[in-house]
Design an enzyme around this catalytic site. Structure first.
Site, PDB file in Angstrom:
ATOM      1  CG  ASP A 237     -16.240  -9.488 -20.059  1.00  0.00           C
ATOM      2  OD1 ASP A 237     -15.422 -10.418 -20.231  1.00  0.00           O
ATOM      3  OD2 ASP A 237     -15.911  -8.353 -19.700  1.00  0.00           O
ATOM      4  CB  SER A 238     -22.170  -9.618 -23.115  1.00  0.00           C
ATOM      5  OG  SER A 238     -21.809  -9.520 -24.464  1.00  0.00           O
TER       6      SER A 238
ATOM      7  CB  CYS B 154       5.205  -4.246   0.174  1.00  0.00           C
ATOM      8  SG  CYS B 154       6.037  -2.721  -0.192  1.00  0.00           S
ATOM      9  CE1 TYR B 155       1.375   1.209   5.491  1.00  0.00           C
ATOM     10  CE2 TYR B 155      -0.252  -0.545   5.793  1.00  0.00           C
ATOM     11  CZ  TYR B 155       0.272   0.697   6.151  1.00  0.00           C
ATOM     12  OH  TYR B 155      -0.317   1.413   7.155  1.00  0.00           O
TER      13      TYR B 155
ATOM     14  CD  GLU C 217       2.397  -8.670  -5.257  1.00  0.00           C
ATOM     15  OE1 GLU C 217       3.232  -9.406  -4.682  1.00  0.00           O
ATOM     16  OE2 GLU C 217       2.076  -7.541  -4.826  1.00  0.00           O
TER      17      GLU C 217
ATOM     18  CG  HIS D 231       5.476  -6.121  -4.612  1.00  0.00           C
ATOM     19  ND1 HIS D 231       4.207  -5.889  -4.153  1.00  0.00           N
ATOM     20  CD2 HIS D 231       6.211  -5.033  -4.277  1.00  0.00           C
ATOM     21  CE1 HIS D 231       4.156  -4.700  -3.572  1.00  0.00           C
ATOM     22  NE2 HIS D 231       5.365  -4.159  -3.626  1.00  0.00           N
TER      23      HIS D 231
ATOM     24  CE  LYS E 231     -11.946  -9.706 -21.237  1.00  0.00           C
ATOM     25  NZ  LYS E 231     -13.098  -8.783 -21.255  1.00  0.00           N
TER      26      LYS E 231
ATOM     27  N   GLY F  34       0.834  -1.199   0.000  1.00  0.00           N
ATOM     28  CA  GLY F  34       0.000   0.000   0.000  1.00  0.00           C
ATOM     29  C   GLY F  34       0.864   1.242   0.000  1.00  0.00           C
TER      30      GLY F  34
END
Ligand code: XMP
Length: 527
Positions: free
Chosen positions: A234-235, A81-82, A178, A176, A376, A54
């Site tokens: 998506d739709s 991290c934070y 990630e 990080h 996604k 953060g």
């Protein structure tokens, strides 16, 4: 019930990536604000908790802290991290205000073999120290570890770069894991989630279909659902999923605003109506849209008109379906996280994005969002599982206002027709040109590519005659998140070929240019 990892968000730009990485390990995870209450966390019943990074400093009075329950539940906790700094502070350690910001690539030395890092290293120094290549971004650092913690890693400028309390299963990383720049990030996430939290890896789209179908059936019962089908990923996936779950209780409304790509309407109808047997109402509203757009040149005004007209047309169709009680939307997880975070960071609106917000209320319908838990990549995988053509599911994104934002200035039918043909030539060439090095098509090597119509005329020569015609710009970008993007270094032969074909085949265009602007400062779309 899936085993779940709870991510508490302290506002890092990359918190979403934590959830995505965990899901890639087939474990279900959700992101929630750091200040959720104790009851929520108990009910969530996480197998493990991650405290994100953060922008704040733990040393500032009033800066965010994790709820105490995080450390009392008896589940493994990873602070990043934070998240590591607040963990240190809350458990009795000390955090020091940083003078220098360390940002980017770092090599850290792994100490002792804690259960977190055992067997995870990138290389060894001559003295035999295990080293990790990581991505750090921090100003402050932990100066004293809380009681019970052992040093897990260090760098010369950050002596406590990681810490571990194996007894309580609390871990802190100043880097990080990630982000892909941390070479062993995947292994670190797997270690935490699969080994230390012992979470079941049961999050797979193949199995999820059945689960989602059951959920939709339970929610909808024998009521009827309407869905606005746009042809986008998506739709489309939402339609296929709902059709699988409730068959004829689903009616899709496909509003053709006349600003779609070549053959798009036909493709949508053939995939859904002919192949899958979905009830689809095809509304050709191109005349209405184009007449509302006549004379309008301002990009934001155009977007607003297209958005408002879409709502109007959709609403008129929906009103005819008197037995519908539900409106389904293809909202996906990043939209959910984004709107939850709205207002928090005071983000500016660069472009007003087209959506159908507000519709459920005016139509007096209940809202159904069958994809709201999915990223996604997961939506795409689900689409393939549901039998949608991979070429449709892995298509580049296409904006809601369609060619309306790719025809600069006033939108005219004639311009849309020219643009559609030029765009189709570009896309077809990208699909059929294979890059030798990777064996992939240039369509797959780019994240988004399209043609843009410029309503300016320039002089050319064709045969023996002079021409005075319009210009088309080609745009192709590479990006991971569409927030920043590089222009794609397409092979010159490919560009030359596309240019020749467009100029020869699309009468009315006599010049083709290639857009070499990055985002920022340019945006991906031209309007
Ligand atoms: P920009 O042009 O802002 O676009 O760099 C970033 C991504 O968003 C898409 N985009 C839209 N998508 N409605 C949409 O559904 C919109 O109004 C809209 N405007 C931009 C754009 O195609 C790119 O993928």
């Amino acid at each position: 019930m899936h085993d779940k990892i709870l991510i508490l968000d302290f506002g890092s730009q990359v918190t979403q990536l934590i959830a995505r990485r965990i899901r890639e390990s087939h474990v279900y995870s959700e992101i929630h604000p750091y200040d959720v209450d104790e009851a929520f966390i108990r009910e969530f019943a996480p197998k493990g908790i991650i405290l994100s990074g953060g922008p704040n400093s733990v040393t500032e009075p009033g800066s965010p802290r994790a709820p105490q329950i995080v450390f009392d539940l008896g589940v493994p906790v990873l602070g990043i991290c934070y998240g590591m700094q607040t963990m240190a502070d809350q458990l009795g350690g000390k955090v020091e205000l940083g003078k220098l910001r360390e940002f980017g690539y770092a090599e850290v030395r792994a100490h002792n073999h804690t259960s977190f890092l055992t067997g995870i290293e990138d290389f060894q120094t001559a003295e035999g120290h295990g080293m990790l290549k990581v991505w750090m971004s921090h100003g402050d650092k932990v100066a004293d570890m809380p009681a019970g913690f052992k040093l897990m890693a260090s760098t010369p400028s950050c002596p406590i770069a990681a810490m571990a309390d194996d007894e309580r299963r609390f871990y802190g990383l100043q880097w990080h894991p990630e982000v892909t720049h941390t070479a062993q990030g995947r292994a670190m996430i797997d270690r935490f989630v699969l080994v230390l939290c012992n979470a079941r890896a049961d999050w797979e789209m193949g199995h999820y279909v059945e689960e989602a179908v059951e959920k939709i059936r339970a929610q909808v019962g024998d009521e009827h659902v309407i869905l606005g089908l746009s042809g986008g990923v998506d739709s489309s996936v939402a339609a296929a999923l709902l059709h699988r779950a409730i068959g004829d209780q689903l009616t899709c409304v496909f509003v053709d605003h006349g600003l779609l790509r070549q053959n798009e309407a036909e493709q949508v109808m053939s995939t859904f109506a002919d192949h899958l047997g979905v009830k689809v109402i095809h509304v050709d509203a191109s005349t209405a849209f184009l007449s509302k757009l006549a004379g309008v040149t301002d990009p934001e005004a155009k977007r607003k008109i297209i958005g408002a007209e879409f709502v109007e047309v959709f609403q008129a169709e929906a009103n005819k379906l008197t037995d519908a009680q539900w409106l389904a939307q293809g909202t996906i997880y990043p939209d959910v996280i984004e709107s939850a975070g709205k207002g928090k960071k005071g983000a500016h609106t660069i472009k007003s994005h087209h959506n159908v917000g507000g519709l459920p209320e005016t139509l007096n319908l209940k809202l159904l969002e069958p994809l709201r838990e999915l990223f996604k990549d997961e939506v795409r995988e689900l689409g393939v599982q549901l039998g949608l053509p991979p070429a449709m599911v892995y298509r580049h994104p296409f904006p809601g206002p369609g060619l309306g934002v790719r025809i600069l200035g006033e939108v005219k039918r004639e311009f849309a027709d020219l643009l559609r043909r030029a765009d189709a030539i570009f896309i077809e060439t990208l699909r059929t040109t294979i890059d030798k090095e990777t064996g992939k098509s240039w369509y797959d090597l780019t994240s988004q590519a399209f043609a843009v119509f410029l309503p300016v005329k320039s002089v050319g020569v064709m045969g023996d005659g002079r021409t005075y015609e319009y210009v088309v710009a080609l745009r192709a970008v590479q990006t991971l998140d569409f927030m920043t993007a590089h222009w794609a270094h397409l092979p010159h032969e490919l560009l030359g070929h596309v240019s020749n074909r467009i100029i020869n085949e699309v009468r009315g265009i006599n010049r083709v240019v290639y857009d070499i602007s990055g985002k920022p400062p340019a945006t991906i779309e031209w309007e």
